[in-house]
Design an enzyme around this catalytic site. Sequence first.
Site, short mmCIF file in Angstrom:
data_model
loop_
_atom_site.label_atom_id
_atom_site.label_comp_id
_atom_site.label_asym_id
_atom_site.label_seq_id
_atom_site.Cartn_x
_atom_site.Cartn_y
_atom_site.Cartn_z
N GLU A 46 10.73 15.42 46.48
CA GLU A 46 10.18 16.76 46.53
C GLU A 46 9.80 17.12 45.08
O GLU A 46 10.64 16.99 44.18
CB GLU A 46 11.23 17.75 47.07
CG GLU A 46 10.64 19.12 47.22
CD GLU A 46 11.62 20.16 47.77
OE1 GLU A 46 12.74 19.80 48.18
OE2 GLU A 46 11.23 21.34 47.76
N ARG A 64 24.50 7.58 48.08
CA ARG A 64 23.96 8.17 46.85
C ARG A 64 24.67 7.61 45.64
O ARG A 64 25.86 7.28 45.71
CB ARG A 64 24.20 9.69 46.83
CG ARG A 64 23.31 10.49 47.70
CD ARG A 64 23.72 11.95 47.60
NE ARG A 64 23.09 12.63 46.48
CZ ARG A 64 21.87 13.15 46.54
NH1 ARG A 64 21.16 13.08 47.65
NH2 ARG A 64 21.35 13.76 45.51
N LYS A 98 19.34 17.99 41.12
CA LYS A 98 18.23 18.69 40.48
C LYS A 98 18.62 20.13 40.18
O LYS A 98 18.25 20.69 39.15
CB LYS A 98 17.00 18.66 41.37
CG LYS A 98 16.19 17.38 41.21
CD LYS A 98 14.88 17.47 41.95
CE LYS A 98 15.01 16.84 43.31
NZ LYS A 98 13.77 16.74 44.06
P1 ATP Z 1 18.87 16.32 44.36
O1 ATP Z 1 20.04 16.39 45.28
O2 ATP Z 1 19.16 15.82 43.01
O3 ATP Z 1 18.10 17.60 44.33
P2 ATP Z 1 17.17 15.33 46.35
O4 ATP Z 1 17.77 14.37 47.30
O5 ATP Z 1 16.99 16.71 46.81
O6 ATP Z 1 17.93 15.23 44.99
P3 ATP Z 1 14.50 14.38 46.65
O7 ATP Z 1 13.33 14.71 45.82
O8 ATP Z 1 14.57 14.92 48.02
O9 ATP Z 1 15.77 14.84 45.83
O10 ATP Z 1 14.78 12.84 46.64
C1 ATP Z 1 13.84 11.82 46.82
C2 ATP Z 1 14.56 10.59 47.28
O11 ATP Z 1 15.53 10.19 46.31
C3 ATP Z 1 15.30 10.84 48.58
O12 ATP Z 1 15.06 9.75 49.44
C4 ATP Z 1 16.73 10.92 48.16
O13 ATP Z 1 17.56 10.51 49.19
C5 ATP Z 1 16.78 9.99 46.94
N1 ATP Z 1 17.87 10.37 46.05
C6 ATP Z 1 18.08 11.57 45.49
N2 ATP Z 1 19.23 11.57 44.79
C7 ATP Z 1 19.76 10.33 44.90
C8 ATP Z 1 20.94 9.70 44.39
N3 ATP Z 1 21.82 10.36 43.63
N4 ATP Z 1 21.16 8.42 44.71
C9 ATP Z 1 20.28 7.74 45.48
N5 ATP Z 1 19.16 8.27 45.97
C10 ATP Z 1 18.88 9.55 45.70
MG MG Z 2 16.06 16.93 48.73
#
Ligand code: ATP
Ligand code: MG
Length: 562
Positions: free
Chosen positions: A37, A262, A272
């Site tokens: 995102e 994760r 984020k």
């Molecule tokens: P955050 O929790 O930091 O805001 P998010 O999951 O909301 O991260 P996205 O932009 O939705 O961020 O993530 C894009 C991709 O990266 C998704 O497939 C998500 O599952 C993966 N991702 C995000 N954080 C991690 C992590 N700590 N380890 C592995 N994959 C991750």
């Molecule tokens: Mg997300």
Amino acid sequence: MSNETNNPAPANFIRNIITDDLNNGRHESTYTRFPPEPNGYLHIGHAKSICLNFGVADEFKGKVNLRFDDTNPEKESEEYMRSIQDNVEWLGFEWDKLCHSSDYFERIHGYAIELIEKGLAYVDSLNADEMREYRGTLKEPGKNSPFRDRSVEENLNLFSRMKAGEFKEGEHALRAKIDMSSPQIIMRDPVIYRIKFAHHFRSGDQWCIYPMYDFTHCISDAIEGITHSLCTLEFQDNRAVYDWVLDNISIDCHPRQYEFGRLNLKYTVLSKRKLNQLVTENAVDGWDDPRLPTIAGIRRRGYTPASIREFCREIGVTKKDSLIEMTVLENAIRHDLENTALRTFGVLKPIKVVITNFPEDKTEWITAKNHPKDESLGTRDIPFTREVYIDQDDFMLDPPKKFFRLGPDREVRLRYGYAIKCNEVIQDDSGNVVELRCTYDPESAEGKTADGRKIKGIIHWVSAKYAVDAEVRRYDRLFRLPNPSNAENFIDQLNPDSLVVFPNAKLESSLGNSDKKARFQFERVGYFWQDSKDSKPDKLVFNQIVSLRDSWARIEKDQQNN
Ligand code: ATP
Ligand code: MG
């Protein structure tokens, strides 16, 4: 796909599933996607997902898209999008297509209408609190909304008026009609469209209704022909909605979703939202602060793309969330730099040493190796003069016996150079050592001494006459707790010593006009490179990428032993 090749990826459950799918003819090739995102900067957790999705494409000669999941217009921006693209490229990967969920808004809207027409979606007019109440709990089933049985015509009419902007935000929402008593709460008629009067950075003001993640993601995957939709564990429950939607709309592609654990890293935060808070509260110097676990920060700190890919390979992919030691990340860059970084001298806290028996105007050029093991990296000549700098840490006024460095009446060897003996210590009024007066043994070049006596200590040094001034920044863990996310207020747990600045460092002359992007080892100190933002030709600034050894392992061990 990656431009540089890494070591082969180790087997993991996702690769096993894919291999099986290919062997059994379920798929002819793979198609994965990385779906961030654009609402913030990527962090090292995202790197894990990037390395997995792009790594699969690489290994199985498949395709991979970079898709922006841009359905929350208030939080998203072009700036974030650009930085994400830049980060993926920096990591060494190339996408097949650059996509946006917003590219599909028209089609997604069409599928919503299809569900309404099939009696599988309805416009609900409960407010958010009522909806929550009706949803029930893990123990109690939900209740049907009084609006659940609206006719198809009424639903179509209301939905088109939602789209036309006739209602206020929150007044109505479109929900999938699944099962309010499902044991999986997510299946209790999830909202699939909500009203939002927000300007979208790509679709502008064309829409005032936006599809929810659970409706958007599966459809976007299907439109792109994704074979394996890889996401993190928190989406496990959402898989039921993912499959329900694709089973109930007219689309001939049904990707399979697989969840992996994760990445979490000790002594930092990977979210984020939390990173955003650190930046907006000025706890750090922007998104690319070298102490942050953002890709931008790690990059400015001096990590190489190969070291990040190596780190992701090392931690692997499993079905459990992991909490990884910072040392694993640090070792990945140490491992990379050990073989490639040129050795140089840098003195962070200089004290001047006057070598009283060395002529004032003389410069003697001494040959030094650029790498202790790799002769192909060559040698350089470093100047030796009457005045040199050594580090304050290499001198003690009253040293213990085992301090094999310099002290009054003691002798030490200057690396690649001569042995020097300290004859006089000059202190200021408050007792600070400001200068050491030494003599050198002219017959002590190349590890020898005039009378064969042994000199244990070897220290680094630079010529005062030729030295280059620089500011050196040394970084440490950003937090003082291994898991700051668990603290009540994580910002209170910042490590006050996470940045130590050495404003008066003296560096070997060869660093004065070195390649701005070159990474060096300052012998006995650590690995360094110039700060991309602040270093200027007339004011050099070097960042410590990583220390030579893991000092925290020792601290933790000491703590355990006490
Ligand atoms: P955050 O929790 O930091 O805001 P998010 O999951 O909301 O991260 P996205 O932009 O939705 O961020 O993530 C894009 C991709 O990266 C998704 O497939 C998500 O599952 C993966 N991702 C995000 N954080 C991690 C992590 N700590 N380890 C592995 N994959 C991750
Ligand atoms: Mg997300």
